[in-house]
Motif scaffolding. Structure first.
Motif, PDB file in Angstrom:
ATOM      1  N   LEU A 166       0.833  -1.194   0.000  1.00  0.00           N
ATOM      2  CA  LEU A 166       0.000   0.000   0.000  1.00  0.00           C
ATOM      3  C   LEU A 166       0.873   1.251   0.000  1.00  0.00           C
ATOM      4  O   LEU A 166       0.502   2.271  -0.578  1.00  0.00           O
ATOM      5  N   GLU A 167       2.043   1.158   0.618  1.00  0.00           N
ATOM      6  CA  GLU A 167       2.941   2.312   0.642  1.00  0.00           C
ATOM      7  C   GLU A 167       3.599   2.567  -0.717  1.00  0.00           C
ATOM      8  O   GLU A 167       4.313   3.559  -0.889  1.00  0.00           O
ATOM      9  N   ASP A 168       3.351   1.682  -1.685  1.00  0.00           N
ATOM     10  CA  ASP A 168       3.836   1.898  -3.050  1.00  0.00           C
ATOM     11  C   ASP A 168       2.708   2.332  -3.985  1.00  0.00           C
ATOM     12  O   ASP A 168       2.845   2.253  -5.208  1.00  0.00           O
ATOM     13  N   CYS A 169       1.601   2.793  -3.416  1.00  0.00           N
ATOM     14  CA  CYS A 169       0.449   3.200  -4.214  1.00  0.00           C
ATOM     15  C   CYS A 169       0.353   4.723  -4.331  1.00  0.00           C
ATOM     16  O   CYS A 169       0.845   5.464  -3.478  1.00  0.00           O
ATOM     17  N   VAL A 170      -0.293   5.163  -5.387  1.00  0.00           N
ATOM     18  CA  VAL A 170      -0.635   6.564  -5.604  1.00  0.00           C
ATOM     19  C   VAL A 170      -2.130   6.630  -5.856  1.00  0.00           C
ATOM     20  O   VAL A 170      -2.669   5.809  -6.615  1.00  0.00           O
ATOM     21  N   ALA A 188      -0.796  11.262  -3.136  1.00  0.00           N
ATOM     22  CA  ALA A 188      -2.176  11.378  -3.600  1.00  0.00           C
ATOM     23  C   ALA A 188      -2.337  12.673  -4.376  1.00  0.00           C
ATOM     24  O   ALA A 188      -1.864  13.730  -3.939  1.00  0.00           O
ATOM     25  N   VAL A 189      -3.006  12.581  -5.511  1.00  0.00           N
ATOM     26  CA  VAL A 189      -3.211  13.735  -6.382  1.00  0.00           C
ATOM     27  C   VAL A 189      -4.688  14.119  -6.351  1.00  0.00           C
ATOM     28  O   VAL A 189      -5.549  13.333  -6.764  1.00  0.00           O
ATOM     29  N   THR A 204      -1.863  18.784  -6.135  1.00  0.00           N
ATOM     30  CA  THR A 204      -3.189  19.292  -6.495  1.00  0.00           C
ATOM     31  C   THR A 204      -3.182  19.727  -7.953  1.00  0.00           C
ATOM     32  O   THR A 204      -2.266  20.425  -8.398  1.00  0.00           O
ATOM     33  N   TYR A 205      -4.206  19.302  -8.676  1.00  0.00           N
ATOM     34  CA  TYR A 205      -4.311  19.642 -10.101  1.00  0.00           C
ATOM     35  C   TYR A 205      -5.712  20.133 -10.420  1.00  0.00           C
ATOM     36  O   TYR A 205      -6.699  19.548  -9.979  1.00  0.00           O
ATOM     37  N   THR A 219       7.373  15.849  -9.498  1.00  0.00           N
ATOM     38  CA  THR A 219       7.799  17.028  -8.726  1.00  0.00           C
ATOM     39  C   THR A 219       7.812  16.682  -7.242  1.00  0.00           C
ATOM     40  O   THR A 219       7.216  15.697  -6.805  1.00  0.00           O
ATOM     41  N   ARG A 220       8.455  17.492  -6.488  1.00  0.00           N
ATOM     42  CA  ARG A 220       8.545  17.257  -5.041  1.00  0.00           C
ATOM     43  C   ARG A 220       7.167  17.432  -4.404  1.00  0.00           C
ATOM     44  O   ARG A 220       6.525  18.465  -4.563  1.00  0.00           O
ATOM     45  N   PRO A 221       6.704  16.429  -3.656  1.00  0.00           N
ATOM     46  CA  PRO A 221       5.380  16.558  -3.028  1.00  0.00           C
ATOM     47  C   PRO A 221       5.403  17.541  -1.885  1.00  0.00           C
ATOM     48  O   PRO A 221       6.427  17.724  -1.214  1.00  0.00           O
TER      49      PRO A 221
END
Length: 225
Positions: A166-170, A188-189, A204-205, A219-221
């Protein structure tokens, strides 16, 4: 992009988890697009309002939507799917994910007969609420309707299936139904998101192209909170 000479298998695989309504479909939802085909847009808008502001449970939403969609056909679902305001670049992003050796899946509370149409676009898996087959001959099984907590459960099941953590998820999402999964993954986006995801997203997009949202991951989160 991967560095020249770098083997994609030298790093953990990433599972990208996408919401559907409001995320991949900008400013709309599967239920809205389906209802437009049947001339019941006002009625579904009232159900959406009750769900968002009055605590209408997902299973009750589905039961009442089933009543509105009694005459729904597969052809109408296809028309709704094709005419939905999809973000640009979905196929391209998923092709890129596959080329990297990673995985992409869609988890949504919307009907399975709608979201499964994204499999030919390149998703490794789709999970939606379980509805009776079209044309409807029986009622909605409330036990098959997903709630917001189910997104985390399904994410864990997909991790097991694809051999990732789960720690490898986006996660990509837009609203309160994505809050639990946003809190469960490291990146998370928020895509055209509402206030429910404030402080939970690392990126955020706002816009109409998934390729641009996906590029933010390079990019750096920002820190959460």
């Amino acid at each position: 992009m991967e560095s020249p000479g770098k083997n994609i298998h030298d790093r953990p695989r990433t599972l990208h988890l996408f919401d559907l309504d409001g995320t991949l479909i900008r400013g709309s939802a599967a239920a809205v697009e389906i209802s437009r085909q049947l001339g019941v847009s006002a009625e579904i808008a009232e159900l959406e309002r009750e769900f968002l502001t009055a605590g209408l449970a997902p299973d009750e939403f589905a039961v009442r939507a089933r009543e509105l969609w009694a005459e729904l056909t597969a052809a109408q679902v296809e028309t709704a799917f094709e005419g939905a305001p999809w973000l640009a670049g979905i196929r391209e992003v998923w092709a890129d994910i596959r080329a990297r050796g990673d995985y992409c899946a869609v988890i949504t509370l919307s009907p399975d007969f709608f979201v499964e149409r994204l499999l030919p676009w390149g998703a490794h898996a789709t999970h939606g609420s379980r509805w009776p087959a079209l044309p409807f001959t029986g009622p909605v099984d409330r036990a098959g309707i997903l709630d917001t907590a189910a997104k985390v459960r399904i994410a864990n099941e997909l991790c097991t299936r694809f051999g990732v953590r789960l720690e490898d998820c986006v996660a990509f999402g837009d609203s309160m139904s994505d809050a639990a999964i946003f809190a469960s993954v490291p990146r998370a986006v928020a895509v055209n998101a509402d206030h429910h995801l404030a402080g939970l997203a690392t990126h955020t997009y706002r816009g109409g192209d998934l390729r641009e949202a996906f590029e933010l991951l390079s990019t750096r989160p920002r820190s959460r909170g």
